[in-house]
Structures are given as structure tokens and as C-alpha cells.
Motif scaffolding. Structure first.
Motif, PDB file in Angstrom:
ATOM      1  N   SER A   1      33.200  37.943 -18.102  1.00  0.00           N
ATOM      2  CA  SER A   1      31.793  38.198 -18.442  1.00  0.00           C
ATOM      3  C   SER A   1      31.643  38.751 -19.856  1.00  0.00           C
ATOM      4  O   SER A   1      30.832  38.257 -20.650  1.00  0.00           O
ATOM      5  N   VAL A   2      32.425  39.765 -20.191  1.00  0.00           N
ATOM      6  CA  VAL A   2      32.356  40.359 -21.525  1.00  0.00           C
ATOM      7  C   VAL A   2      32.866  39.377 -22.571  1.00  0.00           C
ATOM      8  O   VAL A   2      32.305  39.261 -23.668  1.00  0.00           O
ATOM      9  N   ALA A   3      33.932  38.643 -22.248  1.00  0.00           N
ATOM     10  CA  ALA A   3      34.520  37.706 -23.212  1.00  0.00           C
ATOM     11  C   ALA A   3      33.543  36.596 -23.579  1.00  0.00           C
ATOM     12  O   ALA A   3      33.488  36.163 -24.742  1.00  0.00           O
ATOM     13  N   ILE A   4      32.769  36.115 -22.609  1.00  0.00           N
ATOM     14  CA  ILE A   4      31.789  35.067 -22.896  1.00  0.00           C
ATOM     15  C   ILE A   4      30.787  35.554 -23.940  1.00  0.00           C
ATOM     16  O   ILE A   4      30.494  34.863 -24.930  1.00  0.00           O
ATOM     17  N   MET A   5      30.256  36.749 -23.746  1.00  0.00           N
ATOM     18  CA  MET A   5      29.289  37.280 -24.711  1.00  0.00           C
ATOM     19  C   MET A   5      29.951  37.635 -26.040  1.00  0.00           C
ATOM     20  O   MET A   5      29.320  37.538 -27.102  1.00  0.00           O
ATOM     21  N   ALA A   6      31.216  38.031 -25.997  1.00  0.00           N
ATOM     22  CA  ALA A   6      31.922  38.388 -27.235  1.00  0.00           C
ATOM     23  C   ALA A   6      32.059  37.183 -28.159  1.00  0.00           C
ATOM     24  O   ALA A   6      32.038  37.336 -29.385  1.00  0.00           O
ATOM     25  N   THR A   7      32.185  35.977 -27.594  1.00  0.00           N
ATOM     26  CA  THR A   7      32.277  34.789 -28.448  1.00  0.00           C
ATOM     27  C   THR A   7      30.996  34.590 -29.255  1.00  0.00           C
ATOM     28  O   THR A   7      31.031  34.156 -30.409  1.00  0.00           O
ATOM     29  N   GLY A   8      29.851  34.905 -28.647  1.00  0.00           N
ATOM     30  CA  GLY A   8      28.588  34.813 -29.373  1.00  0.00           C
ATOM     31  C   GLY A   8      28.390  35.964 -30.332  1.00  0.00           C
ATOM     32  O   GLY A   8      27.811  35.791 -31.419  1.00  0.00           O
ATOM     33  N   MET A   9      28.890  37.143 -29.948  1.00  0.00           N
ATOM     34  CA  MET A   9      28.751  38.303 -30.822  1.00  0.00           C
ATOM     35  C   MET A   9      29.518  38.106 -32.124  1.00  0.00           C
ATOM     36  O   MET A   9      29.154  38.680 -33.161  1.00  0.00           O
ATOM     37  N   VAL A  10      30.565  37.297 -32.107  1.00  0.00           N
ATOM     38  CA  VAL A  10      31.291  36.983 -33.346  1.00  0.00           C
ATOM     39  C   VAL A  10      30.335  36.356 -34.355  1.00  0.00           C
ATOM     40  O   VAL A  10      30.287  36.766 -35.525  1.00  0.00           O
ATOM     41  N   PHE A  11      29.548  35.379 -33.920  1.00  0.00           N
ATOM     42  CA  PHE A  11      28.604  34.729 -34.827  1.00  0.00           C
ATOM     43  C   PHE A  11      27.549  35.713 -35.324  1.00  0.00           C
ATOM     44  O   PHE A  11      27.142  35.682 -36.476  1.00  0.00           O
ATOM     45  N   VAL A  12      27.075  36.584 -34.425  1.00  0.00           N
ATOM     46  CA  VAL A  12      26.045  37.557 -34.791  1.00  0.00           C
ATOM     47  C   VAL A  12      26.571  38.501 -35.868  1.00  0.00           C
ATOM     48  O   VAL A  12      25.917  38.740 -36.894  1.00  0.00           O
ATOM     49  N   ILE A  13      27.759  39.059 -35.660  1.00  0.00           N
ATOM     50  CA  ILE A  13      28.313  40.028 -36.611  1.00  0.00           C
ATOM     51  C   ILE A  13      28.756  39.348 -37.900  1.00  0.00           C
ATOM     52  O   ILE A  13      28.582  39.900 -38.990  1.00  0.00           O
ATOM     53  N   VAL A  14      29.330  38.148 -37.785  1.00  0.00           N
ATOM     54  CA  VAL A  14      29.721  37.400 -38.979  1.00  0.00           C
ATOM     55  C   VAL A  14      28.508  37.188 -39.889  1.00  0.00           C
ATOM     56  O   VAL A  14      28.613  37.224 -41.119  1.00  0.00           O
ATOM     57  N   ASN A  15      27.332  37.003 -39.279  1.00  0.00           N
ATOM     58  CA  ASN A  15      26.110  36.794 -40.038  1.00  0.00           C
ATOM     59  C   ASN A  15      25.446  38.109 -40.464  1.00  0.00           C
ATOM     60  O   ASN A  15      24.291  38.117 -40.865  1.00  0.00           O
TER      61      ASN A  15
END
Length: 433
Positions: A63-77
Motif C-alpha cells: 500500500s505504501v509502496a504504491i503511493m511512494a512511486t507517485g510521490m517520487v514524481f511529486v517531489i522530483v517536481n
């Protein structure tokens, strides 16, 4: 490729790590994870690295890992999303109410209908995408800081979920829906090996295709022994993982109930393993997809370009405002997908689902190497970060550490990980100069 070019490329390889083209930071994370697992295995008298605990650890990480993949894009931006845990709760509430209250009152949708789970999942995903896009619009077009928008979302969506369910636990959820939760949905021993073989073959194809593209463009390539070594490591990891999950046997009492449900009698001495959980297979597919998006698509290139230098990205013609909407819409959709896994694993929707997940998700991305300054991050690093976080919490729970002390340790690990990342990047920059 000419012999001179290839020799020059190979000549630049000065040691084993460079020959294998392995990320030293990734190796450090893997080494820390291995040390962590061995330490907990010793202090728990051999209970940590058992098939049962590894199985539970994987489904708890998803569950956390799924959201972490999207958080990478958010923080990268160069943004942050503090609302993911609350948004997960809202998506979970939408799916639970759809399954238990709305669809059963629609003609042809009796409880247990095979269409209930897909419709509920689509409703949850659409809810996440719409809310995420709305938050992205506030950030991109109204220029409200992401921290403020998502901090407000943290408060708003948590309580929207509460009002949707009147503060009650909703369940039981549809049986087909619960297949995405982990223990209620696994592939079994046979199909797990089939998936393992397919994964190995896909890995081989990926390595061969990457080498072929480099040769086509006269780029340096790894020596063949390095390619074979990487192939052997990948094969060992995949087959080892499958073997461990297959070794976790289904309890005899549950097997008897499964046979009885089919009107059969379980043979004496019959055993069966759980195999790969559907949720883990979902995470693996998502990891591949998100990696392709990050490295092979225009959207991924725009995200990293805008995160690395927003002004240059705008001058080059990238619509950074629309890009922000897309990133947060994707993050919202992943919150909905994570809600499927989290609520399916529990078998019901509860008001505290996703509590503090925003901190776990951000920590997983940062521990995995995503730079808070933007422009740098990997999908596999975020997933490994989530696994390290969950292993740390699971191991402390097995040792008997209180929940408050667990959070203290996780907080300290997060700060140390960021500091190590800063030092690593400074030294890497110095070496490049």
C-alpha cells in the motif's frame, strides 16, 4: 560498433561495480536492508526471516509502496503531497459505500455479483484522480503552495471519508474485491513459478534490448561477463523470492474449509503454499509501468526537466502548470489504487485507514533517494525505501518495541537518510568536477 569505440568504453570501467554499472547508493540501501533483516532475525530468535513473516512483510509494504512511486514524481517536481493518507481514506470510503450500500440496491447487483468489485474499484480510482487533479489545479494554476493545498487536503479528505460512512466501519467487503488484499488472493505454487519464469525471461529481454540499443548508437556496453553476472543475480533473486513465498503453507484448517466449499474432502497429508499475493504482483506491474513512464515517455522527461530547472523548462515550451495537474492527478489515482489494497487486506473500511501514511510515503521516497530539491529520484528506490521502512517497523513490533518508540526510530532514520543523501550527492558532485 567499432573495436576502438568498444575498447574505449570498456577501458573506462575501473572496477567491479563500474563494470556491472551498479548504483553505489542503491547497493548501500540493499546492504542496509540486509543488515537490518539479519539483525532482527537474530534478536527475534529466528522468527523474522521466515516464509510467514516475509509473506506478511510484502503485503504490508504494498500500500505504501504504491503511493511512494507517485510521490517520487511529486517531489522530483519540487512539490509535496501531505494529503495522500486522507485521500486514501476517502477513496476507500467511496469503494466501501459503493459495494455495501449503493450497488446492492440496484437491480441485478445483488451482493456477491462479479461486477460489484470492478465498479467499486473504478469509482475509487476516479475519485482519486478527480481530487488529485483538483489539488493540482489549485497548485499549478492558482499558484497556491503545494504544502498548503495538501495540508488542507489532509484535514478535508479525512473528514469527508468520516461523513460518508457516518464514522462507522463498513464491511464485509465483496469477496472478489478482497482478492487484492494479500492473503485472500494469491497465485498458488504452480502459477507463482510460472510468473517467476516469465519475470526472468522479461528481465533477460530487457537486458538484451538495452545492450542492443547501446550497440546501435555506438555507446559503451558492459563486458559480457558483467551481463551474465547481472542475469544470474536477477534470476537468483526472483526465483528465491518465489520459493520463499511458496514455502509459506496454507493452514490445514483453512485448506479443509476450501475443500468443503467445493463439496470435496481434503486428502490426508495434503499441503499447499500461498505463493505470490495478487497485491505484490500488482505492485511489480506498477513498478515496471512507472519506470517506463519516468524514463521512456515525454511525461517522465518533462517531470524531471521541470524539477531540475523549472525556469528552463518553461522557456523550452513545457506547460508546467498542466504538468502539475497531471502529476497530482496521477498521485490521486495511485492513492485510489492503494486504497484498494489497504481496504481489501483488512476486509472492511475503517475510519483510521491510511492514518500517517503521508509521512510513511514521503519517508519511503526520500529514503529511496528522491531529492527534496527536485530533479532526482527513482521508482525502484522508493519501493526499496518502503520495504526498509516496513521491515524496520515490523521488526521492532516483533521485538516488543512500543508504537511511540517505533515512530521515534523511524523519524531518526528519516533524518539520517536525508543527511547521508546530502553527503553522497556532495561527494558525487565533487568527483564529477
Amino acid at each position: 560498433m567499432s573495436a576502438t569505440v568498444q575498447a574505449a568504453g570498456n577501458g573506462q570501467k575501473k572496477n567491479l561495480l563500474e563494470s556491472l554499472e551498479l548504483d553505489t547508493r542503491l547497493l548501500g540501501m540493499i546492504g542496509a536492508f540486509i543488515v537490518l533483516c539479519i539483525t532482527f532475525h537474530l534478536v527475534t530468535d529466528g522468527r523474522f526471516l521466515t516464509p510467514r513473516n516475509i509473506f506478511n512483510l510484502t503485503i504490508q509494504t504494498v500500500s505504501v509502496a504504491i503511493m511512494a512511486t507517485g510521490m517520487v514524481f511529486v517531489i522530483v517536481n519540487r512539490h509535496i503531497d501531505l494529503s495522500v493518507g486522507s485521500l486514501l481514506a476517502t477513496c476507500s470510503a467511496v469503494m466501501a459505500v459503493t459495494q455495501t450500500d449503493i450497488l446492492p440496491h440496484v437491480p441485478g447487483f445483488d451482493f456477491g455479483s462479479p461486477l460489484i468489485a470492478p465498479i467499486a474499484i473504478v469509482a475509487g480510482l476516479v475519485t482519486g484522480v478527480v481530487i488529485g487533479a483538483f489539488q493540482g489545479w489549485l497548485i499549478g494554476y492558482l499558484t497556491v503552495p503545494a504544502f498548503i493545498v495538501t495540508l488542507g487536503g489532509l484535514l478535508v479528505w479525512r473528514n469527508v471519508a468520516w461523513y460518508m460512512t457516518s464514522g462507522q466501519t463498513i464491511g464485509p467487503l465483496d469477496e472478489n474485491f478482497k482478492l487484492f488484499g494479500g492473503i485472500n488472493g494469491t497465485l498458488g505454487v504452480h502459477w507463482s513459478w510460472v510468473v517467476g519464469v516469465l519475470a526472468v525471461l522479461a528481465s533477460f529481454y530487457g537486458m538484451w534490448n538495452a545492450r542492443r540499443r547501446k550497440l546501435t548508437h555506438d555507446f559503451p556496453v558492459k563486458p559480457l561477463w558483467a551481463e551474465y553476472s547481472m542475469a544470474a543475480i536477477v534470476t537468483a533473486v526472483i526465483f528465491g523470492f518465489v520459493a520463499v513465498l511458496n514455502a509459506y503453507e496454507i493452514p490445514a484448517a483453512r485448506l479443509r474449509r476450501m475443500f468443503a466449499a467445493r463439496g470435496e474432502v481434503m486428502p490426508d497429508g495434503f499441503t499447499a503454499g500461498y505463493g505470490i499475493p495478487v497485491s505484490v504482483l500488482l505492485l511489480a506491474a506498477l513498478a515496471v509501468l512507472m519506470t517506463i513512464v519516468a524514463s521512456r515517455t515525454r511525461l517522465g522527461r518533462y517531470i524531471f526537466a521541470a524539477g531540475g530547472n523549472p525556469e528552463a523548462a518553461e522557456l523550452s515550451g513545457i506547460n508546467t502548470r498542466l504538468l502539475t495537474v497531471k502529476i497530482f492527478a496521477l498521485m490521486g489515482g495511485l492513492c485510489g489504487l492503494s486504497a484498494v489494497v489497504a481496504s481489501a487486506r483488512l476486509g472492511f473500511h475503517s475510519n483510521d485507514i491510511g492514518t500517517l501514511d503521508e509521512l510513511r510515503v514521503i519517508a519511503a521516497a526520500v529514503i529511496g533517494g528522491t531529492a527534496l530539491s527536485g530533479g532526482v529520484g527513482t521508482i525502484y528506490g522508493a519501493i526499496l525505501g518502503a520495504l526498509i521502512m516496513q521491515s524496520l517497523q515490523s521488526g521492532m513490533a516483533m521485538v516488543g518495541v512500543d508504537a511511540p518508540l517505533q515512530n521515534i526510530v523511524v523519524g531518526v532514520v528519516l533524518v539520517v537518510a536525508v543527511y547521508i543523501d546530502i553527503v553522497y550527492r556532495q561527494r558525487l558532485g565533487a568527483l564529477k568536477k
